[in-house]
Design an enzyme around this catalytic site. Structure first.
Site, PDB file in Angstrom:
ATOM      1  N   GLY A  28      -2.529   8.328  -4.300  1.00 12.67           N
ATOM      2  CA  GLY A  28      -1.862   9.531  -4.797  1.00 12.67           C
ATOM      3  C   GLY A  28      -0.597   9.864  -4.022  1.00 12.67           C
ATOM      4  O   GLY A  28      -0.320   9.315  -2.959  1.00 12.67           O
ATOM      5  N   ASP A  29       0.175  10.747  -4.574  1.00 15.34           N
ATOM      6  CA  ASP A  29       1.344  11.355  -3.929  1.00 15.34           C
ATOM      7  C   ASP A  29       1.619  12.611  -4.769  1.00 15.34           C
ATOM      8  O   ASP A  29       0.691  13.116  -5.431  1.00 15.34           O
ATOM      9  CB  ASP A  29       2.539  10.373  -3.910  1.00 15.34           C
ATOM     10  N   GLN A  82       7.336   3.660   3.971  1.00 13.30           N
ATOM     11  CA  GLN A  82       5.892   3.393   3.946  1.00 13.30           C
ATOM     12  C   GLN A  82       5.553   2.152   4.764  1.00 13.30           C
ATOM     13  O   GLN A  82       4.519   2.097   5.436  1.00 13.30           O
ATOM     14  CB  GLN A  82       5.429   3.209   2.496  1.00 13.30           C
ATOM     15  N   THR A  90      -4.170  13.666   5.218  1.00 12.89           N
ATOM     16  CA  THR A  90      -2.745  13.822   5.560  1.00 12.89           C
ATOM     17  C   THR A  90      -2.536  15.139   6.309  1.00 12.89           C
ATOM     18  O   THR A  90      -1.883  15.183   7.363  1.00 12.89           O
ATOM     19  CB  THR A  90      -1.860  13.769   4.297  1.00 12.89           C
ATOM     20  N   LYS A 113       0.852  -1.196   0.000  1.00 15.29           N
ATOM     21  CA  LYS A 113       0.000   0.000   0.000  1.00 15.29           C
ATOM     22  C   LYS A 113       0.875   1.228   0.000  1.00 15.29           C
ATOM     23  O   LYS A 113       1.807   1.333   0.813  1.00 15.29           O
ATOM     24  CB  LYS A 113      -0.877  -0.006   1.284  1.00 15.29           C
ATOM     25  N   SER A 160      -6.720   5.984   3.774  1.00 19.83           N
ATOM     26  CA  SER A 160      -6.732   5.050   2.637  1.00 19.83           C
ATOM     27  C   SER A 160      -7.098   3.651   3.124  1.00 19.83           C
ATOM     28  O   SER A 160      -7.865   2.931   2.469  1.00 19.83           O
ATOM     29  CB  SER A 160      -5.360   4.988   1.961  1.00 19.83           C
ATOM     30  N   ASN A 217      -1.837  19.110  -1.990  1.00 16.63           N
ATOM     31  CA  ASN A 217      -2.818  18.445  -1.137  1.00 16.63           C
ATOM     32  C   ASN A 217      -2.491  18.553   0.350  1.00 16.63           C
ATOM     33  O   ASN A 217      -3.316  18.983   1.155  1.00 16.63           O
ATOM     34  CB  ASN A 217      -2.917  16.971  -1.563  1.00 16.63           C
ATOM     35  N   LYS A 228       5.394   1.683  -3.119  1.00 12.19           N
ATOM     36  CA  LYS A 228       5.389   3.027  -3.702  1.00 12.19           C
ATOM     37  C   LYS A 228       5.665   2.893  -5.184  1.00 12.19           C
ATOM     38  O   LYS A 228       6.318   1.937  -5.615  1.00 12.19           O
ATOM     39  CB  LYS A 228       6.507   3.879  -3.076  1.00 12.19           C
ATOM     40  N   LYS A 249       5.459   3.198   8.353  1.00 15.16           N
ATOM     41  CA  LYS A 249       4.357   4.151   8.540  1.00 15.16           C
ATOM     42  C   LYS A 249       3.026   3.404   8.605  1.00 15.16           C
ATOM     43  O   LYS A 249       2.208   3.624   9.491  1.00 15.16           O
ATOM     44  CB  LYS A 249       4.346   5.130   7.359  1.00 15.16           C
TER      45      LYS A 249
HETATM   46  P1  NDP Z   1       1.065  17.690  -4.457  1.00 12.77           P
HETATM   47  O1  NDP Z   1       1.511  17.294  -5.791  1.00 12.77           O
HETATM   48  O2  NDP Z   1      -0.377  17.915  -4.190  1.00 12.77           O
HETATM   49  O3  NDP Z   1       1.843  19.001  -3.992  1.00 12.77           O
HETATM   50  C1  NDP Z   1       3.228  19.035  -3.946  1.00 12.77           C
HETATM   51  C2  NDP Z   1       3.675  20.433  -3.571  1.00 12.77           C
HETATM   52  O4  NDP Z   1       5.075  20.408  -3.284  1.00 12.77           O
HETATM   53  C3  NDP Z   1       3.481  21.437  -4.675  1.00 12.77           C
HETATM   54  O5  NDP Z   1       3.273  22.707  -4.122  1.00 12.77           O
HETATM   55  C4  NDP Z   1       4.816  21.357  -5.413  1.00 12.77           C
HETATM   56  O6  NDP Z   1       5.136  22.521  -6.147  1.00 12.77           O
HETATM   57  C5  NDP Z   1       5.767  21.184  -4.248  1.00 12.77           C
HETATM   58  N1  NDP Z   1       6.962  20.469  -4.689  1.00 12.77           N
HETATM   59  C6  NDP Z   1       7.009  19.243  -5.261  1.00 12.77           C
HETATM   60  N2  NDP Z   1       8.256  18.907  -5.568  1.00 12.77           N
HETATM   61  C7  NDP Z   1       9.017  19.943  -5.183  1.00 12.77           C
HETATM   62  C8  NDP Z   1      10.396  20.195  -5.245  1.00 12.77           C
HETATM   63  N3  NDP Z   1      11.254  19.304  -5.771  1.00 12.77           N
HETATM   64  N4  NDP Z   1      10.836  21.376  -4.732  1.00 12.77           N
HETATM   65  C9  NDP Z   1       9.971  22.286  -4.215  1.00 12.77           C
HETATM   66  N5  NDP Z   1       8.652  22.096  -4.148  1.00 12.77           N
HETATM   67  C10 NDP Z   1       8.183  20.947  -4.618  1.00 12.77           C
HETATM   68  O7  NDP Z   1       1.652  16.571  -3.468  1.00 12.77           O
HETATM   69  P2  NDP Z   1       1.220  16.220  -1.971  1.00 12.77           P
HETATM   70  O8  NDP Z   1       0.772  17.447  -1.260  1.00 12.77           O
HETATM   71  O9  NDP Z   1       0.330  15.045  -2.023  1.00 12.77           O
HETATM   72  O10 NDP Z   1       2.606  15.719  -1.376  1.00 12.77           O
HETATM   73  C11 NDP Z   1       3.508  16.573  -0.670  1.00 12.77           C
HETATM   74  C12 NDP Z   1       4.416  15.729   0.206  1.00 12.77           C
HETATM   75  O11 NDP Z   1       3.622  15.001   1.152  1.00 12.77           O
HETATM   76  C13 NDP Z   1       5.252  14.669  -0.514  1.00 12.77           C
HETATM   77  O12 NDP Z   1       6.483  14.516   0.160  1.00 12.77           O
HETATM   78  C14 NDP Z   1       4.424  13.399  -0.333  1.00 12.77           C
HETATM   79  O13 NDP Z   1       5.229  12.240  -0.442  1.00 12.77           O
HETATM   80  C15 NDP Z   1       3.921  13.616   1.084  1.00 12.77           C
HETATM   81  N6  NDP Z   1       2.744  12.849   1.471  1.00 12.77           N
HETATM   82  C16 NDP Z   1       1.590  12.910   0.757  1.00 12.77           C
HETATM   83  C17 NDP Z   1       0.466  12.202   1.173  1.00 12.77           C
HETATM   84  C18 NDP Z   1      -0.832  12.319   0.471  1.00 12.77           C
HETATM   85  O14 NDP Z   1      -1.806  11.720   0.968  1.00 12.77           O
HETATM   86  N7  NDP Z   1      -0.958  13.024  -0.630  1.00 12.77           N
HETATM   87  C19 NDP Z   1       0.521  11.325   2.349  1.00 12.77           C
HETATM   88  C20 NDP Z   1       1.767  11.397   3.080  1.00 12.77           C
HETATM   89  C21 NDP Z   1       2.830  12.112   2.637  1.00 12.77           C
HETATM   90  P3  NDP Z   1       4.794  22.638  -7.726  1.00 12.77           P
HETATM   91  O15 NDP Z   1       3.332  22.951  -7.797  1.00 12.77           O
HETATM   92  O16 NDP Z   1       5.684  23.730  -8.191  1.00 12.77           O
HETATM   93  O17 NDP Z   1       5.132  21.313  -8.337  1.00 12.77           O
HETATM   94  O1  2IT Z   2       3.211   8.859   1.468  1.00 13.34           O
HETATM   95  C1  2IT Z   2       2.050   8.463   1.685  1.00 13.34           C
HETATM   96  O2  2IT Z   2       1.728   7.951   2.755  1.00 13.34           O
HETATM   97  C2  2IT Z   2       1.057   8.658   0.626  1.00 13.34           C
HETATM   98  N1  2IT Z   2       1.368   9.241  -0.401  1.00 13.34           N
HETATM   99  C3  2IT Z   2      -0.327   8.096   0.788  1.00 13.34           C
HETATM  100  C4  2IT Z   2      -0.356   6.639   0.462  1.00 13.34           C
HETATM  101  C5  2IT Z   2      -1.719   6.017   0.440  1.00 13.34           C
HETATM  102  O3  2IT Z   2      -1.755   4.819   0.100  1.00 13.34           O
HETATM  103  O4  2IT Z   2      -2.724   6.652   0.749  1.00 13.34           O
END
Ligand code: NDP
Ligand code: 2IT
Length: 463
Positions: free
Chosen positions: A164-165, A110, A208, A89, A378, A239, A125, A113
């Site tokens: 998603g991520d 993961q 998250t 997952k 999830s 997100n 992943k 976690k």
């Molecule tokens: P999104 O794609 O929704 O948003 C990512 C954000 O981070 C955007 O603002 C993006 O900017 C910025 N970003 C991405 N890459 C870079 C980079 N190399 N340098 C600077 N800024 C960057 O992703 P999420 O919000 O889902 O994910 C954000 C983080 O949270 C990640 O590390 C992800 O692994 C983690 N995460 C996400 C979960 C989820 O449920 N979605 C769960 C747990 C962890 P831009 O718009 O310019 O690309």
């Molecule tokens: O990093 C993470 O925990 C996620 N991107 C969410 C993974 C999930 O299966 O909901």
């Protein structure tokens, strides 16, 4: 005797050119070394050598046709890391930086976690080096369909359940799910983060970010602190950042920064509901740039090419990407009096930055504990899919809150040297931690996540 440095030499030799993966393994093994040496059963039968090796890695070609009729090729991956306690997952990441090292670090973390959530999920992943910026909706759809044309044979509701991520949100999950359903002729919970009308869970988009704030509140309580009135720097504007902001301001904090890969905005008046709605539309619908925030709202300033860690705040919540806080950034945060850093992103702090937090004795929550709310919901989406039921927003939010409190409790329990039983008051909060014990949340999250995975692996034989 387990020697983490010697073990790291072995991992390095086996995994050359994978710096992010090595970084995640180093953070883990250094923090669990004393625990392993007093629990030698976990050193038998090469358990550690097995746990750092993914069970399976799938790599594939993703050809697709762009709007100009040109054929584009991307790399596709799924790292099925550990299935000891449940189906693989974890999310899918679409970002140009994606490579095996990054996906292996994400899959490795993961597994622990997911174990911390208390739900039966293994770790995985995947993703692609596809860059979704400036792509049309049609291009995104064709890419997602081509990606699924290969991925579908490796996943399934009892095998591997992606989500998603970075770069994969509701729109992409929709296209991926549509193609899976078409190929398999089967409507199942094979992906999470689905739309509410077609098998998604309430609160999954928020989970998250909300979970991060629930964890932060618990952590602050251990030092008799609260969130009300605190200034907060958040990075990212996707997100996780959006819903961390939403919950933080709802609970009375003042969020003064947001960012994207081009720069950050500083709003001394704080992000309010209306401004946040603007950000949600800007980033999730229009796929625009955060600098437009400063163009829209007077008083807000934009800093091109910079990260928000230079702003003086009480709390820092990195919610963008890995290694976005290095040693220098961490020192600036500490010099400016930050009291807590809680990670919404995965591995946003370098190991050198973590050392700076620990030496300054500030509260620090590693992502595998504090951002587990997303995958936790999830897991709840998978349960609802199996039951063919849908729970209300209130029910799911309540479950999320409980899960985050439990993760905090587990992390504190194993983060205290003596593994002491800590006092729990009527609200379930841990009292008097500050005065009695020093909590190492890194060690706590790693040991707390490891035990269940390791016990399951021991029980299941040499696999
Ligand atoms: P999104 O794609 O929704 O948003 C990512 C954000 O981070 C955007 O603002 C993006 O900017 C910025 N970003 C991405 N890459 C870079 C980079 N190399 N340098 C600077 N800024 C960057 O992703 P999420 O919000 O889902 O994910 C954000 C983080 O949270 C990640 O590390 C992800 O692994 C983690 N995460 C996400 C979960 C989820 O449920 N979605 C769960 C747990 C962890 P831009 O718009 O310019 O690309
Ligand atoms: O990093 C993470 O925990 C996620 N991107 C969410 C993974 C999930 O299966 O909901």
């Amino acid at each position: 005797m387990f020697d983490s440095l010697k073990f790291l030499e072995y991992v390095k030799k086996k995994n050359p050119n994978q710096p992010e993966f090595l970084q995640a393994v180093e953070e883990f093994v250094v923090s669990v070394e004393p625990f392993l040496n007093s629990n030698e059963k976990y050193l038998n039968k090469s358990l550690l050598e097995r746990i750092i090796e993914p069970e399976r890695v799938v790599m594939f070609r993703v050809p697709w046709v762009d709007d100009n009729g040109n054929v584009q090729i991307n790399k596709g991956y799924r790292v099925e890391f550990n299935s000891a306690i449940g189906p693989y997952k974890g999310g899918l990441r679409f970002h140009e930086s994606v490579n095996l090292s990054i996906l292996k670090f994400l899959g490795f973390e993961q597994a622990f976690k997911n174990s911390l959530t208390g739900l039966p999920m293994g770790g995985g992943k995947g993703g692609s080096d596809f860059d979704p910026h400036n792509k049309s909706d049609g291009e995104i759809m064709r890419f997602c369909q081509s990606f699924m044309n290969e991925l579908y044979r490796h996943i399934g509701p009892n095998t591997d359940v992606p989500a998603g991520d970075i770069g994969v949100g509701a729109r992409e999950i929709g296209y991926l799910f549509g193609q899976y359903k078409r190929l398999r002729n089967e409507f199942t919970g094979v992906l999470t983060g689905k739309g509410l009308e077609w098998g998604g869970s309430n609160i999954r988009p928020e989970a998250t970010g909300y979970g991060l704030i629930y964890f932060l509140v618990e952590m602050l309580k251990t030092r008799e602190e609260e969130l009300v009135g605190k200034t907060v720097a958040i990075s990212g504007s996707g997100n996780v950042a959006q819903y961390a902001t939403e919950k933080a301001i709802e609970l009375g904090a003042q969020v003064v920064t947001l960012s994207d890969s081009n720069g950050y905005v500083y709003d001394s008046a704080g992000v309010d509901k209306e401004k946040l709605e603007f950000v949600k539309k800007l980033k999730s619908v229009k796929h625009g740039r955060i600098k437009e925030y400063a163009e829209k709202f007077s008083g807000a300033e934009y800093f091109e090419g910079k990260k928000p860690w230079e702003v003086k705040v009480d709390i820092a919540l990195p919610c963008a990407t890995q290694n976005e806080i290095d040693e220098k950034d961490a020192k600036v945060l500490v010099e400016n009096g930050v009291i807590a850093v809680a990670e919404g992103a995965n591995m946003p702090s370098t190991n050198e930055a973590i050392k700076v937090y620990q030496e300054a004795d500030i509260l620090y929550a590693p992502g595998k504990a504090s951002n587990a709310g997303g995958v936790a919901v999830s897991g709840l989406e998978m349960s609802q899919n199996s039951l063919r039921m849908a729970w209300s927003r209130e029910e799911v939010d309540q479950k999320l809150k409980e899960i985050m409190k439990n993760i905090h409790k587990t992390t504190v329990r194993y983060g205290i040297d003596e593994f002491a039983d800590v006092d729990v008051n009527e609200e379930g909060a841990l009292e008097g931690i500050r005065t009695k014990y020093k909590v190492d949340y890194v060690k706590g999250a790693n040991i707390g996540g490891f035990i269940k995975v390791a016990n399951a692996m021991r029980a299941q034989g040499i696999v």
